[in-house]
Scaffold this active site. Structure first.
Site, PDB file in Angstrom:
ATOM      1  N   GLY C  16       0.831  -1.191   0.000  1.00  0.00           N
ATOM      2  CA  GLY C  16       0.000   0.000   0.000  1.00  0.00           C
ATOM      3  C   GLY C  16       0.862   1.236   0.000  1.00  0.00           C
ATOM      4  O   GLY C  16       2.071   1.172   0.240  1.00  0.00           O
ATOM      5  N   GLU C  61       3.590   2.678  -7.611  1.00  0.00           N
ATOM      6  CA  GLU C  61       2.243   3.062  -8.047  1.00  0.00           C
ATOM      7  C   GLU C  61       2.168   4.554  -8.359  1.00  0.00           C
ATOM      8  O   GLU C  61       1.078   5.093  -8.561  1.00  0.00           O
ATOM      9  CB  GLU C  61       1.216   2.726  -6.954  1.00  0.00           C
ATOM     10  CG  GLU C  61       1.197   1.275  -6.539  1.00  0.00           C
ATOM     11  CD  GLU C  61       0.415   0.381  -7.486  1.00  0.00           C
ATOM     12  OE1 GLU C  61       0.304   0.727  -8.680  1.00  0.00           O
ATOM     13  OE2 GLU C  61      -0.078  -0.652  -7.015  1.00  0.00           O
TER      14      GLU C  61
END
Lengths: 184, 184, 184, 184
Positions: C16, C61
């Protein structure tokens, strides 16, 4: 120790109690004390002999702990309301069989015992079950785990819930294919 | 690191162990140490060569860690008793296949290996499996995750349980419609 | 904030990432940083324009976050690998429909988007989905939740997993009676 | 107390609220406050009489709390979005029946009540249900637990989720064999 139980999800809020046998005296958490907020005021000493205390200070399970200390060789007891163990005690008939290797070897079958909490029936069934087991489960109520030290009792309590969770996950997986003898 | 494992629910109480290879010496958690209470007294150094230590100080899994360090390029190992991974090891036949993208790419299939804990059979099967995997699962026992650093090993251990949980949730969902090859 | 995500079980170890848009500059967690150990060294600033950074410092990301900031009005993004949301993204075809009242009202249907992590395909599908949603789920990967502030993004991330868990518990309950359209 | 709720997994991020009746004045958490970050600025005092506050400072559930204090003898209320309780409220028709012994004795059946959050319908249904119950569940929304003190309310809230989880685990276990009356 109470904090560890709460953090590990073995029990919550004021459910469960912890006791220790020291010089023939039982030191046990007070009734209604939050296990993650324990201090010396939340622990009371009670005699090894005698019936359940009249006053409501000591844990309502005191007579269960007392019976265990009188009739077994354990010197520490932890009682938790662990969710998978409680669920298993409502799903299985007589005992919860660990499927994981540690549970099989160190715990063995966990007897499911009867008796409303704080009752003499529960005291008798738990103390009898813990004579040759490290943990048993009061049906629909919770785990009684014991050992020669708080650490041993904690390990047995953690193992009991771990084994109950593994057993639930395995048996509930596609269980229609495995028969449903265990289910009520 | 032990605290992280406990907080993450990857293992509990005294179950599991952590080791590190440093200058051809293995530093491993002592047997029975609570992983959320580790201090320098809970870590012992053992030689890379030799059989399982006679004394009961080092983790009972020491010979498994030793075999991994001898026969693989890993330099850190974390062993956990993660519930979904253990359940999957009892439900699947030969390996646990991650369904999530990270697990598929970074872990790949997790071999399910055999052998009672601390045994030479387990040492051989784990060290063989970790030669080309980051994580394997001892059936009914727990995860062995490894890497070049404790952080890598921790990541692999967390990923192993995450992938096992995702796999369980997906496969147990209406599984009667998906066949039950995996179920005992 | 990272610590909150880990404690809430919304993600684990290094899985994450978190970012914030400040004066047209993106501040994002570094790749591989443990979210419960973040410090200023784990956050890097990247430009709003440009392709994915060559160096491996910023989160892998980054281009997904960048696309969201460029094509939506969001100013904070949290990406988690929440177990129930990931499982639902593998079980449902196009979207995850919250069944709880907050999820129905504040989140609405969570689109399931495609694309391997860090890819332009994922960047396009996520930024397109977040134009009119607070959260979407990359299939088999994790949740992208966004808002005008980190608090809003965190709330959306927590709501996404909460709704996914409620949905899973409700739909997997005796699901053979509810048809299994969602199941693979 | 808010921290305890979050740590216990009874609710997450900004979902849920806590209030206390003191000298005919209600002290309630502010709307949108993170329950694990409460300080004196996150608590506001509102009158026992009157309609829902116009300003958006007090919790949006203020009128529900107010109704409970006006029409019951409770002096503390905790509202949580506990996952198993919410799931059960979507699976059961009228009430959630605890299967565990504490839940059966101390909670009894938990009524499932209706009304969108903050609505007068919810205020009426919750205050009516809590006249002779310690906890009720707003369908698809969350638990309202009450008592003479925050500790009592917390205990009821923890018990409600514990009983809901036990009930779910037991009823979802091989439930095709137990009929599916509860399932939608």
């Amino acid at each position: 120790m109470g904090q560890k139980l709460i953090n590990a999800g073995l029990t919550s809020s004021r459910f469960g109690n912890i006791s220790l046998l020291l010089n023939n005296k039982i030191f046990i958490t007070c009734t209604g004390s939050m296990l993650d907020e324990l201090d010396e005021n939340c622990v009371v000493g009670v005699e090894l002999e005698g019936c359940c205390p009249e006053d409501a200070i000591a844990s309502s399970e005191t007579c269960v702990h007392r019976a265990v200390y009188r009739f077994t060789s354990h010197e520490a007891i932890i009682h938790t309301h662990s969710p998978y163990a409680v669920a298993a005690s409502l799903l299985e008939a007589k005992e919860v069989l660990p499927l994981d290797s540690e549970g099989r070897i160190f715990l063995g079958p966990m007897p499911i015992v009867s008796g409303s909490f704080g009752s003499n029936e529960l005291a008798e069934s738990v103390s009898s079950a813990l004579q040759d087991h490290k943990a048993c489960i009061a049906r629909g109520h919770g785990v009684f785990a014991a050992g020669r030290s708080l650490k041993e009792a904690y390990t047995a309590a953690a193992m009991a819930e771990h084994s109950a969770q593994i057993g639930y996950l395995v048996k509930s997986y596609c269980c229609e294919a495995q028969g449903i003898d265990g289910a009520r």
